[in-house]
Write a protein that holds these residues in place. Structure first.
Motif, short mmCIF file in Angstrom:
data_model
loop_
_atom_site.label_atom_id
_atom_site.label_comp_id
_atom_site.label_asym_id
_atom_site.label_seq_id
_atom_site.Cartn_x
_atom_site.Cartn_y
_atom_site.Cartn_z
N VAL A 39 0.82 -1.21 0.00
CA VAL A 39 0.00 0.00 0.00
C VAL A 39 0.86 1.26 0.00
O VAL A 39 0.57 2.23 -0.70
CB VAL A 39 -0.97 0.00 1.21
N LYS A 40 1.95 1.25 0.76
CA LYS A 40 2.76 2.47 0.89
C LYS A 40 3.41 2.92 -0.41
O LYS A 40 3.77 4.08 -0.55
CB LYS A 40 3.79 2.33 2.00
N THR A 41 3.56 2.03 -1.39
CA THR A 41 4.11 2.42 -2.69
C THR A 41 3.06 2.34 -3.79
O THR A 41 3.36 2.63 -4.94
CB THR A 41 5.32 1.55 -3.08
N GLY A 42 1.84 1.92 -3.44
CA GLY A 42 0.77 1.84 -4.43
C GLY A 42 0.70 0.51 -5.15
O GLY A 42 -0.19 0.28 -5.95
N GLU A 43 1.65 -0.36 -4.88
CA GLU A 43 1.64 -1.68 -5.51
C GLU A 43 2.45 -2.67 -4.67
O GLU A 43 3.49 -2.34 -4.12
CB GLU A 43 2.23 -1.62 -6.92
N GLY A 44 1.94 -3.87 -4.60
CA GLY A 44 2.58 -4.99 -3.92
C GLY A 44 2.09 -6.23 -4.61
O GLY A 44 2.28 -6.39 -5.80
N PHE A 45 1.39 -7.09 -3.88
CA PHE A 45 0.71 -8.22 -4.53
C PHE A 45 -0.46 -7.69 -5.34
O PHE A 45 -0.88 -8.29 -6.32
CB PHE A 45 0.23 -9.24 -3.50
N TYR A 46 -1.03 -6.57 -4.90
CA TYR A 46 -2.15 -5.93 -5.58
C TYR A 46 -1.76 -4.50 -5.94
O TYR A 46 -0.76 -3.98 -5.47
CB TYR A 46 -3.39 -5.90 -4.67
N THR A 47 -2.56 -3.87 -6.78
CA THR A 47 -2.32 -2.48 -7.18
C THR A 47 -3.33 -1.58 -6.49
O THR A 47 -4.51 -1.91 -6.40
CB THR A 47 -2.48 -2.34 -8.71
N TYR A 48 -2.86 -0.46 -6.01
CA TYR A 48 -3.68 0.51 -5.31
C TYR A 48 -3.62 1.83 -6.08
O TYR A 48 -2.81 2.70 -5.78
CB TYR A 48 -3.19 0.70 -3.88
N PRO A 49 -4.49 1.98 -7.10
CA PRO A 49 -4.38 3.15 -7.97
C PRO A 49 -4.75 4.47 -7.32
O PRO A 49 -4.21 5.49 -7.67
CB PRO A 49 -5.33 2.83 -9.12
#
Length: 59
Positions: A39-49
Motif C-alpha cells: 500500500v505504501k508504494t501503491g503496488e505490492g501483490f495488488y495495485t492501489y491506484p
C-alpha cells in the motif's frame, strides 16, 4: 501483507532458517527489488491506484 509492507514481511521470513520461509523470503525480495512494497508504494501483490491517504483533506 500489502498493508504492513512486503519489506516488513521479508524481514520476518528471511530470518527463519527453514526452506519454506527462505523460499517465500526470496519471492518477497523480488517484489521489493521492483519497488513494490504494498500500500505504501501503491503496488505490492495488488495495485492501489487511488489510495485514500493521497486524497486532499485525508488528515
Amino acid at each position: 501483507m500489502d498493508t504492513v509492507g512486503l519489506d516488513t514481511a521479508w524481514h520476518i521470513t528471511s530470518n527463519h532458517p527453514d526452506k519454506k520461509s527462505q523460499a517465500f523470503a526470496a519471492l518477497l525480495k523480488s517484489y521489493i527489488d521492483e519497488g513494490k512494497l504494498g500500500v505504501k508504494t501503491g503496488e505490492g501483490f495488488y495495485t492501489y491506484p487511488n489510495p485514500r491517504f493521497k486524497e486532499e483533506g485525508f488528515v
